[in-house]
Design an enzyme around this catalytic site. Structure first.
Site, PDB file in Angstrom:
ATOM      1  N   HIS A   1       2.053   1.646  -9.434  1.00  0.00           N
ATOM      2  CA  HIS A   1       3.216   1.354  -8.581  1.00  0.00           C
ATOM      3  C   HIS A   1       4.051   0.199  -9.130  1.00  0.00           C
ATOM      4  O   HIS A   1       4.911  -0.331  -8.439  1.00  0.00           O
ATOM      5  CB  HIS A   1       2.745   1.018  -7.164  1.00  0.00           C
ATOM      6  N   GLU A   2       3.787  -0.163 -10.388  1.00  0.00           N
ATOM      7  CA  GLU A   2       4.536  -1.283 -11.004  1.00  0.00           C
ATOM      8  C   GLU A   2       5.062  -0.777 -12.352  1.00  0.00           C
ATOM      9  O   GLU A   2       4.528  -1.089 -13.408  1.00  0.00           O
ATOM     10  CB  GLU A   2       3.597  -2.486 -11.200  1.00  0.00           C
TER      11      GLU A   2
ATOM     12  N   CYS B   1      -1.697  -3.482 -11.381  1.00  0.00           N
ATOM     13  CA  CYS B   1      -1.743  -4.519 -10.332  1.00  0.00           C
ATOM     14  C   CYS B   1      -3.122  -4.437  -9.676  1.00  0.00           C
ATOM     15  O   CYS B   1      -3.728  -3.355  -9.628  1.00  0.00           O
ATOM     16  CB  CYS B   1      -0.646  -4.222  -9.315  1.00  0.00           C
ATOM     17  N   HIS B   2      -3.586  -5.521  -9.105  1.00  0.00           N
ATOM     18  CA  HIS B   2      -4.898  -5.511  -8.455  1.00  0.00           C
ATOM     19  C   HIS B   2      -4.969  -4.467  -7.360  1.00  0.00           C
ATOM     20  O   HIS B   2      -6.040  -3.915  -7.090  1.00  0.00           O
ATOM     21  CB  HIS B   2      -5.246  -6.895  -7.887  1.00  0.00           C
ATOM     22  N   THR B   3      -3.848  -4.157  -6.736  1.00  0.00           N
ATOM     23  CA  THR B   3      -3.841  -3.158  -5.663  1.00  0.00           C
ATOM     24  C   THR B   3      -4.227  -1.772  -6.188  1.00  0.00           C
ATOM     25  O   THR B   3      -4.843  -0.978  -5.486  1.00  0.00           O
ATOM     26  CB  THR B   3      -2.466  -3.122  -4.974  1.00  0.00           C
TER      27      THR B   3
ATOM     28  N   ARG C   1       7.305   6.237   5.571  1.00  0.00           N
ATOM     29  CA  ARG C   1       6.005   5.563   5.459  1.00  0.00           C
ATOM     30  C   ARG C   1       4.836   6.497   5.781  1.00  0.00           C
ATOM     31  O   ARG C   1       3.779   6.382   5.134  1.00  0.00           O
ATOM     32  CB  ARG C   1       5.985   4.351   6.411  1.00  0.00           C
TER      33      ARG C   1
ATOM     34  N   CYS D   1      11.088  -0.919   5.379  1.00  0.00           N
ATOM     35  CA  CYS D   1      11.662   0.403   5.695  1.00  0.00           C
ATOM     36  C   CYS D   1      10.553   1.387   6.065  1.00  0.00           C
ATOM     37  O   CYS D   1       9.548   1.482   5.361  1.00  0.00           O
ATOM     38  CB  CYS D   1      12.415   0.927   4.472  1.00  0.00           C
TER      39      CYS D   1
ATOM     40  N   ARG E   1      -0.979  -9.715 -16.451  1.00  0.00           N
ATOM     41  CA  ARG E   1      -0.542  -8.342 -16.358  1.00  0.00           C
ATOM     42  C   ARG E   1      -0.722  -7.643 -17.712  1.00  0.00           C
ATOM     43  O   ARG E   1      -0.341  -8.169 -18.757  1.00  0.00           O
ATOM     44  CB  ARG E   1       0.941  -8.270 -15.938  1.00  0.00           C
TER      45      ARG E   1
ATOM     46  N   CYS F   1      15.412  -1.289   8.259  1.00  0.00           N
ATOM     47  CA  CYS F   1      16.461  -1.590   7.267  1.00  0.00           C
ATOM     48  C   CYS F   1      17.647  -2.284   7.921  1.00  0.00           C
ATOM     49  O   CYS F   1      18.336  -3.084   7.280  1.00  0.00           O
ATOM     50  CB  CYS F   1      16.916  -0.311   6.576  1.00  0.00           C
TER      51      CYS F   1
ATOM     52  N   CYS G   1      16.077   2.689   3.005  1.00  0.00           N
ATOM     53  CA  CYS G   1      16.949   3.815   3.392  1.00  0.00           C
ATOM     54  C   CYS G   1      18.282   3.347   3.940  1.00  0.00           C
ATOM     55  O   CYS G   1      19.256   4.087   3.953  1.00  0.00           O
ATOM     56  CB  CYS G   1      16.241   4.697   4.410  1.00  0.00           C
TER      57      CYS G   1
ATOM     58  N   CYS H   1      17.189   3.062   8.949  1.00  0.00           N
ATOM     59  CA  CYS H   1      16.161   2.919   9.986  1.00  0.00           C
ATOM     60  C   CYS H   1      16.248   1.550  10.652  1.00  0.00           C
ATOM     61  O   CYS H   1      16.915   0.638  10.152  1.00  0.00           O
ATOM     62  CB  CYS H   1      14.762   3.144   9.381  1.00  0.00           C
TER      63      CYS H   1
ATOM     64  N   CYS I   1       6.403  -4.937  -8.620  1.00  0.00           N
ATOM     65  CA  CYS I   1       5.429  -5.432  -7.646  1.00  0.00           C
ATOM     66  C   CYS I   1       5.122  -6.914  -7.769  1.00  0.00           C
ATOM     67  O   CYS I   1       5.731  -7.723  -7.080  1.00  0.00           O
ATOM     68  CB  CYS I   1       4.130  -4.615  -7.692  1.00  0.00           C
TER      69      CYS I   1
HETATM   70  P1  NAD Z   1      -5.658 -10.800  -9.710  1.00  0.00           P
HETATM   71  O1  NAD Z   1      -6.997 -10.142  -9.640  1.00  0.00           O
HETATM   72  O2  NAD Z   1      -4.941 -10.845 -11.009  1.00  0.00           O
HETATM   73  O3  NAD Z   1      -5.757 -12.316  -9.176  1.00  0.00           O
HETATM   74  C1  NAD Z   1      -6.668 -12.700  -8.188  1.00  0.00           C
HETATM   75  C2  NAD Z   1      -7.125 -14.112  -8.546  1.00  0.00           C
HETATM   76  O4  NAD Z   1      -7.920 -14.628  -7.469  1.00  0.00           O
HETATM   77  C3  NAD Z   1      -8.005 -14.165  -9.813  1.00  0.00           C
HETATM   78  O5  NAD Z   1      -7.485 -15.129 -10.698  1.00  0.00           O
HETATM   79  C4  NAD Z   1      -9.387 -14.564  -9.283  1.00  0.00           C
HETATM   80  O6  NAD Z   1     -10.110 -15.385 -10.187  1.00  0.00           O
HETATM   81  C5  NAD Z   1      -9.016 -15.344  -8.034  1.00  0.00           C
HETATM   82  N1  NAD Z   1     -10.083 -15.418  -7.025  1.00  0.00           N
HETATM   83  C6  NAD Z   1     -10.936 -14.421  -6.653  1.00  0.00           C
HETATM   84  N2  NAD Z   1     -11.766 -14.870  -5.689  1.00  0.00           N
HETATM   85  C7  NAD Z   1     -11.429 -16.165  -5.446  1.00  0.00           C
HETATM   86  C8  NAD Z   1     -11.925 -17.173  -4.555  1.00  0.00           C
HETATM   87  N3  NAD Z   1     -12.936 -16.911  -3.718  1.00  0.00           N
HETATM   88  N4  NAD Z   1     -11.340 -18.401  -4.568  1.00  0.00           N
HETATM   89  C9  NAD Z   1     -10.309 -18.664  -5.428  1.00  0.00           C
HETATM   90  N5  NAD Z   1      -9.805 -17.762  -6.289  1.00  0.00           N
HETATM   91  C10 NAD Z   1     -10.363 -16.531  -6.288  1.00  0.00           C
HETATM   92  O7  NAD Z   1      -4.757 -10.055  -8.597  1.00  0.00           O
HETATM   93  P2  NAD Z   1      -3.160  -9.929  -8.441  1.00  0.00           P
HETATM   94  O8  NAD Z   1      -2.672  -8.707  -9.162  1.00  0.00           O
HETATM   95  O9  NAD Z   1      -2.523 -11.271  -8.718  1.00  0.00           O
HETATM   96  O10 NAD Z   1      -3.084  -9.626  -6.839  1.00  0.00           O
HETATM   97  C11 NAD Z   1      -3.570 -10.580  -5.972  1.00  0.00           C
HETATM   98  C12 NAD Z   1      -3.724  -9.982  -4.558  1.00  0.00           C
HETATM   99  O11 NAD Z   1      -2.444  -9.672  -4.024  1.00  0.00           O
HETATM  100  C13 NAD Z   1      -4.528  -8.687  -4.500  1.00  0.00           C
HETATM  101  O12 NAD Z   1      -5.259  -8.653  -3.280  1.00  0.00           O
HETATM  102  C14 NAD Z   1      -3.439  -7.604  -4.460  1.00  0.00           C
HETATM  103  O13 NAD Z   1      -3.908  -6.421  -3.833  1.00  0.00           O
HETATM  104  C15 NAD Z   1      -2.418  -8.305  -3.584  1.00  0.00           C
HETATM  105  N6  NAD Z   1      -1.010  -7.869  -3.706  1.00  0.00           N
HETATM  106  C16 NAD Z   1      -0.294  -7.795  -2.539  1.00  0.00           C
HETATM  107  C17 NAD Z   1       1.057  -7.490  -2.577  1.00  0.00           C
HETATM  108  C18 NAD Z   1       1.853  -7.434  -1.276  1.00  0.00           C
HETATM  109  O14 NAD Z   1       2.957  -6.881  -1.283  1.00  0.00           O
HETATM  110  N7  NAD Z   1       1.369  -7.978  -0.193  1.00  0.00           N
HETATM  111  C19 NAD Z   1       1.695  -7.242  -3.816  1.00  0.00           C
HETATM  112  C20 NAD Z   1       0.936  -7.347  -5.007  1.00  0.00           C
HETATM  113  C21 NAD Z   1      -0.432  -7.671  -4.940  1.00  0.00           C
HETATM  114  N1  AHE Z   2      -2.886   1.296   2.012  1.00  0.00           N
HETATM  115  C1  AHE Z   2      -3.247  -0.128   1.996  1.00  0.00           C
HETATM  116  C2  AHE Z   2      -1.978  -0.975   2.118  1.00  0.00           C
HETATM  117  C3  AHE Z   2      -2.265  -2.349   1.593  1.00  0.00           C
HETATM  118  C4  AHE Z   2      -1.024  -3.192   1.562  1.00  0.00           C
HETATM  119  O1  AHE Z   2      -0.891  -4.111   2.366  1.00  0.00           O
HETATM  120  N2  AHE Z   2      -0.090  -2.897   0.629  1.00  0.00           N
HETATM  121  C5  AHE Z   2       1.074  -3.749   0.436  1.00  0.00           C
HETATM  122  C6  AHE Z   2       1.508  -3.689  -1.007  1.00  0.00           C
HETATM  123  S1  AHE Z   2       0.295  -4.183  -2.112  1.00  0.00           S
HETATM  124  C7  AHE Z   2       1.138  -3.920  -3.610  1.00  0.00           C
HETATM  125  O2  AHE Z   2       0.329  -4.352  -4.690  1.00  0.00           O
HETATM  126  C8  AHE Z   2       2.216  -3.326   1.306  1.00  0.00           C
HETATM  127  O3  AHE Z   2       3.373  -3.430   0.889  1.00  0.00           O
HETATM  128  N3  AHE Z   2       1.968  -2.837   2.496  1.00  0.00           N
HETATM  129  C9  AHE Z   2       3.073  -2.407   3.319  1.00  0.00           C
HETATM  130  C10 AHE Z   2       2.766  -1.012   3.792  1.00  0.00           C
HETATM  131  O4  AHE Z   2       3.633  -0.416   4.468  1.00  0.00           O
HETATM  132  O5  AHE Z   2       1.653  -0.539   3.478  1.00  0.00           O
HETATM  133  C11 AHE Z   2      -4.188  -0.453   3.127  1.00  0.00           C
HETATM  134  O6  AHE Z   2      -4.952  -1.412   2.949  1.00  0.00           O
HETATM  135  O7  AHE Z   2      -4.140   0.250   4.141  1.00  0.00           O
HETATM  136 ZN    ZN Z   3       0.986  -4.285  -6.567  1.00  0.00          ZN
HETATM  137 ZN    ZN Z   4      14.792   2.229   6.133  1.00  0.00          ZN
END
Ligand code: NAD
Ligand code: AHE
Ligand code: ZN
Ligand code: ZN
Length: 378
Positions: free
Chosen positions: A67-68, A45-47, A115, A111, A373, A103, A97, A100, A174
């Site tokens: 994480h995926e 994943c990008h993260t 954390r 949750c 992916r 939850c 859990c 909490c 994820c």
């Molecule tokens: P990815 O790299 O596969 O996709 C990102 C896309 O954004 C790419 O296609 C790229 O070309 C495009 N992009 C980059 N800059 C751009 C711009 N300026 N304008 C338009 N498009 C642009 O990433 P992913 O695995 O799909 O994850 C996407 C984001 O979501 C990442 O920041 C990741 O960390 C985050 N994420 C968050 C959670 C969450 O729980 N909040 C879960 C999973 C991933």
């Molecule tokens: N340690 C990072 C956290 C970034 C973040 O927001 N993570 C998401 C999941 S991304 C999965 O690909 C999230 O679930 N956050 C909830 C949490 O409790 O962290 C930072 O930037 O500090």
């Molecule tokens: Zn992820």
């Molecule tokens: Zn909990």
């Protein structure tokens, strides 16, 4: 091997901005309320790249990232409820859990039971189960799926239907769950809504899949890489736009152009990039009076979003989601059933398959925007 240390293969991140290194690591047996899992598949994943590249303020090294993933239970300690050796499982970086305040609150899935230790790279008792060449390795997001064996807290794991292919199910750990849930849970997108999505990676495409499932009447996909448009349309985008190809009048922003050309803006916008500038674009492209913008993208340490307060005063809502708002242990097994019943797609998100030894190539194709992916097998 129950009760004994396992020597196994893992992709170790020894330091930020360095390629992962394939090593033999030692994985200690699970302690109370922990489960040792044999990981069969893990996606990138990008993260994972975000942390590996040193942007994560909680990033700790050396660490086993990932994480995926998906796998089977190898062993449990007594007093672990609900898991037996051989169960098909998915590790969960947002645990559940069920005790909490979070939850117990229907408004969140966040949750908080473990954390603090999770953020410090440890299991709930404050220690690690991983060593390599005598050096302790940190856990990551409570999952660490880039290892043949990992140990997770029992609340960070769920059992899934064993008839579902684990290779596919790993993606519900994820990206797909997050994008799909952002639409259905976090925003509760209504039938007939208009939606715009920034970033057409796996997360953005899962948002599009969710928006179609919710009955949105217009779904705009936005990305700089036009080769992403065909898959966006496959998942349900009605139009795709590359912002770089729009001729903007002097001083006109891209979001102002969207407002002018899409009936005053969108009912819902989603940012799936992790860029604070596109987060502003998404907010300001949400419709006056009722538009909602959801941040999914993860922005690095020190990054801050900005907009005029007037944007919110005039009826826009800025929100965000973690793991798509899913209460994880309850929901992921149901998402697996939805996949088995063809209610949601997974296969079409898998563009690359590699052996764990090629994990650095999986990161390369992600950074190049060539993959959605990559799924790695051990
Ligand atoms: P990815 O790299 O596969 O996709 C990102 C896309 O954004 C790419 O296609 C790229 O070309 C495009 N992009 C980059 N800059 C751009 C711009 N300026 N304008 C338009 N498009 C642009 O990433 P992913 O695995 O799909 O994850 C996407 C984001 O979501 C990442 O920041 C990741 O960390 C985050 N994420 C968050 C959670 C969450 O729980 N909040 C879960 C999973 C991933
Ligand atoms: N340690 C990072 C956290 C970034 C973040 O927001 N993570 C998401 C999941 S991304 C999965 O690909 C999230 O679930 N956050 C909830 C949490 O409790 O962290 C930072 O930037 O500090
Ligand atoms: Zn992820
Ligand atoms: Zn909990």
């Amino acid at each position: 091997t129950a009760g004994q240390v396992i020597n196994c293969k893992a992709a170790v991140a020894w330091s930020a901005k360095s390629p992962l290194s394939i090593e033999t690591i030692q994985v200690a047996p699970p302690r109370a309320h922990e489960v040792r899992v044999k990981i069969l598949y893990t996606a990138v994943c990008h993260t994972d790249a975000y942390t590996l590249d040193g942007h994560d303020p909680e990033g700790l090294f050396p660490v086993v990232l990932g994480h995926e993933g998906s796998g089977v239970v190898e062993s449990v300690r007594e007093r672990v409820t609900g898991f037996s050796v051989g169960d098909h499982v998915v590790p969960l970086y947002v645990p559940q859990c069920k005790e909490c305040d979070y939850c117990l609150n229907p408004k969140t899935n966040l949750c908080q039971k473990i954390r603090v230790t999770q953020g410090n790279g440890y299991l709930p008792d404050g220690t690690s189960r991983f060593t390599c060449n005598g050096k302790q390795l940190f856990h990551f997001m409570g999952c660490s799926t880039f290892s043949e064996y990992t140990v997770v807290a029992d609340i960070s794991l769920c059992k899934v239907n064993p008839t579902a292919p684990l290779e596919k199910v790993s993606l519900l750990g994820c990206g797909i769950s997050t994008g799909y849930g952002a639409v259905l849970n976090t925003c509760k997108v209504e039938q007939g809504s208009t939606v715009a999505v920034w970033g057409l990676g796996a997360v953005g495409l899962a948002v599009i899949m969710g928006a179609k499932a919710a009955g949105a009447k217009r779904i705009i996909g936005i990305d700089l890489i036009e080769s992403k448009f065909s898959s966006a349309k496959f998942f349900g985008a009605t139009e795709c736009i590359n912002p770089k190809s729009i001729q903007l009048a002097e001083g006109k922003s891209f979001q102002a152009w969207l407002v002018d050309n899409f009936d005053g803006g969108f009912d819902y916008t989603f940012e799936c990039i992790g860029n604070v500038h596109t987060m502003r674009q998404a907010l300001e492209a949400a419709h006056k009076g009722w538009g909602v913008s959801c941040i999914i993208g993860v922005a690095g340490a020190g990054q801050e979003i900005s907009t005029r307060p007037f944007q919110l005063v005039t009826g826009r809502t800025w929100k965000g989601t973690a793991f798509g708002g899913w209460k994880s242990v309850d929901s992921v097994p149901k998402l697996v059933e939805d996949y088995l019943n063809k209610k949601l797609l997974i296969d079409e998100f898998i563009t690359h398959r590699y052996h764990i030894d090629e994990i650095n190539t999986a990161f390369d194709v992600l950074h190049k925007g060539e993959s959605l992916r990559s799924v790695l097998a051990f």
